[in-house]
Motif scaffolding. Structure first.
Motif, short mmCIF file in Angstrom:
data_model
loop_
_atom_site.label_atom_id
_atom_site.label_comp_id
_atom_site.label_asym_id
_atom_site.label_seq_id
_atom_site.Cartn_x
_atom_site.Cartn_y
_atom_site.Cartn_z
N THR A 154 32.70 -6.14 108.84
CA THR A 154 31.90 -7.30 108.46
C THR A 154 32.58 -8.60 108.88
N THR A 155 33.92 -8.63 108.81
CA THR A 155 34.66 -9.81 109.27
C THR A 155 34.51 -9.97 110.78
N ALA A 156 34.67 -8.87 111.51
CA ALA A 156 34.52 -8.92 112.97
C ALA A 156 33.09 -9.31 113.35
N SER A 157 32.12 -8.81 112.60
CA SER A 157 30.72 -9.14 112.87
C SER A 157 30.46 -10.63 112.68
N LEU A 158 31.11 -11.24 111.70
CA LEU A 158 30.96 -12.68 111.49
C LEU A 158 31.44 -13.46 112.71
N ILE A 159 32.53 -13.01 113.32
CA ILE A 159 33.05 -13.66 114.52
C ILE A 159 32.05 -13.52 115.66
N ILE A 160 31.50 -12.30 115.80
CA ILE A 160 30.53 -12.02 116.86
C ILE A 160 29.25 -12.84 116.65
N GLY A 213 27.49 -14.05 104.27
CA GLY A 213 28.88 -13.92 103.84
C GLY A 213 29.24 -12.52 103.38
N PHE A 214 28.32 -11.87 102.69
CA PHE A 214 28.59 -10.56 102.11
C PHE A 214 28.63 -9.45 103.15
N LEU A 215 27.66 -9.46 104.08
CA LEU A 215 27.51 -8.34 104.99
C LEU A 215 27.84 -8.65 106.44
N GLY A 216 28.12 -9.92 106.75
CA GLY A 216 28.52 -10.25 108.11
C GLY A 216 27.38 -10.22 109.12
N VAL A 217 26.14 -10.37 108.66
CA VAL A 217 24.99 -10.39 109.56
C VAL A 217 24.42 -11.80 109.60
N GLY A 218 23.80 -12.14 110.73
CA GLY A 218 23.23 -13.48 110.86
C GLY A 218 22.07 -13.72 109.93
N GLY A 219 21.26 -12.70 109.73
CA GLY A 219 20.12 -12.84 108.83
C GLY A 219 18.94 -13.57 109.44
N GLY A 220 18.84 -13.56 110.77
CA GLY A 220 17.72 -14.23 111.42
C GLY A 220 16.37 -13.67 111.01
N PHE A 221 16.35 -12.36 110.68
CA PHE A 221 15.09 -11.74 110.27
C PHE A 221 14.63 -12.26 108.91
#
Length: 248
Positions: A45-51, A145-153
């Motif tokens: 999830t941390t790496a995903s936030l960077i991506i 913040g919790f899951l490291g996803v952008g949440g565009g959907f």
């Protein structure tokens, strides 16, 4: 296949999904990092936030040039999500791995179901309600913040229905919101002990950004609904596998 090559290929595929589908594409990053590249759920999830930060900021630039970003509206929406993003990111780093995996599986399933649900791509805007807008912004920040996803959907429909933006402006403005929330969540995780494997993340980010450009061209050749259905089905399968793994 070496880890570096796998990171390059995986990043390109994720970028392709991001470019072709916009919101929702980054949801595949976390399971790819866990099951293909050997990250723990917290590290993923941390790496995903960077991506997500890197790809969203790049896409934001292109949308800003086209005039599709409502800066003031996006800044206010993002401001409501900064504190929830920080709190959620701090909490996620301390949760059991199985709980984090299960939570991510639930969000992935939600993203897939929203993609499968037909709807008006550009509905009539509604009157803006500040409290509702603040609540939506806070909720999106917490998810990021919790899951490291952008949440565009989640962000794009909220910007259309709650803040009254047209679809193109909502997509561009959502990238501003996602970038700010991701940066806030990353700042919160900077003080944790979660390792950051730059040797894997850097090539992943590079090919994801390049893949996003090809994704835009792919979207022009294949109908949007068809792409969304394919991606949604893949996402549902991934969510089911992650849920099974969480309770294994």
């Amino acid at each position: 296949m070496s880890v570096l090559l796998l990171a390059l290929v995986t990043g390109a595929v994720i970028g392709l999904a991001l470019g072709a589908l916009g919101g929702g594409g980054s949801v595949l990053a976390v399971p790819a990092l866990i099951y293909l590249l050997g990250f723990t759920p917290a590290a993923a999830t941390t790496a995903s936030l960077i991506i997500v930060t890197a790809t969203s900021a790049t896409a934001l630039y292109t949308h800003a040039i086209s005039g599709n970003v409502r800066w003031k509206t996006g800044a206010l929406f993002a401001a409501a999500g900064i504190v929830p993003a920080i709190v959620a990111a701090t909490l996620a780093a301390r949760l059991p791995q199985a709980m984090l995996t299960a939570a991510f599986a639930a969000i992935a399933a939600l993203a897939a179901l929203k993609m499968l649900k037909p709807g008006d791509r550009d509905p009539q805007p509604r009157q803006v309600r500040p409290a509702r807008a603040a609540g939506a912004g806070a909720g999106l920040g917490a998810v990021t913040g919790f899951l490291g996803v952008g949440g565009g959907f989640l962000a794009v429909p909220a910007l259309v229905s709650i803040l009254g933006l047209r679809m193109r402006a909502a997509v561009g403005t959502s990238l501003l919101v996602i970038t700010v929330n991701s940066l806030a969540a990353l700042a919160a995780r900077a003080g944790t002990s979660t390792p950051v494997r730059w040797a894997v993340i850097a090539p992943f980010v590079g090919t994801a950004i390049l893949g996003a450009w090809d994704g835009k061209r792919l979207a022009a050749k294949i109908s949007g609904p068809a792409l969304q259905r394919i991606f949604a089905i893949v996402l549902l399968v991934v969510a089911a596998l992650m849920l099974a793994d969480a309770f294994h």
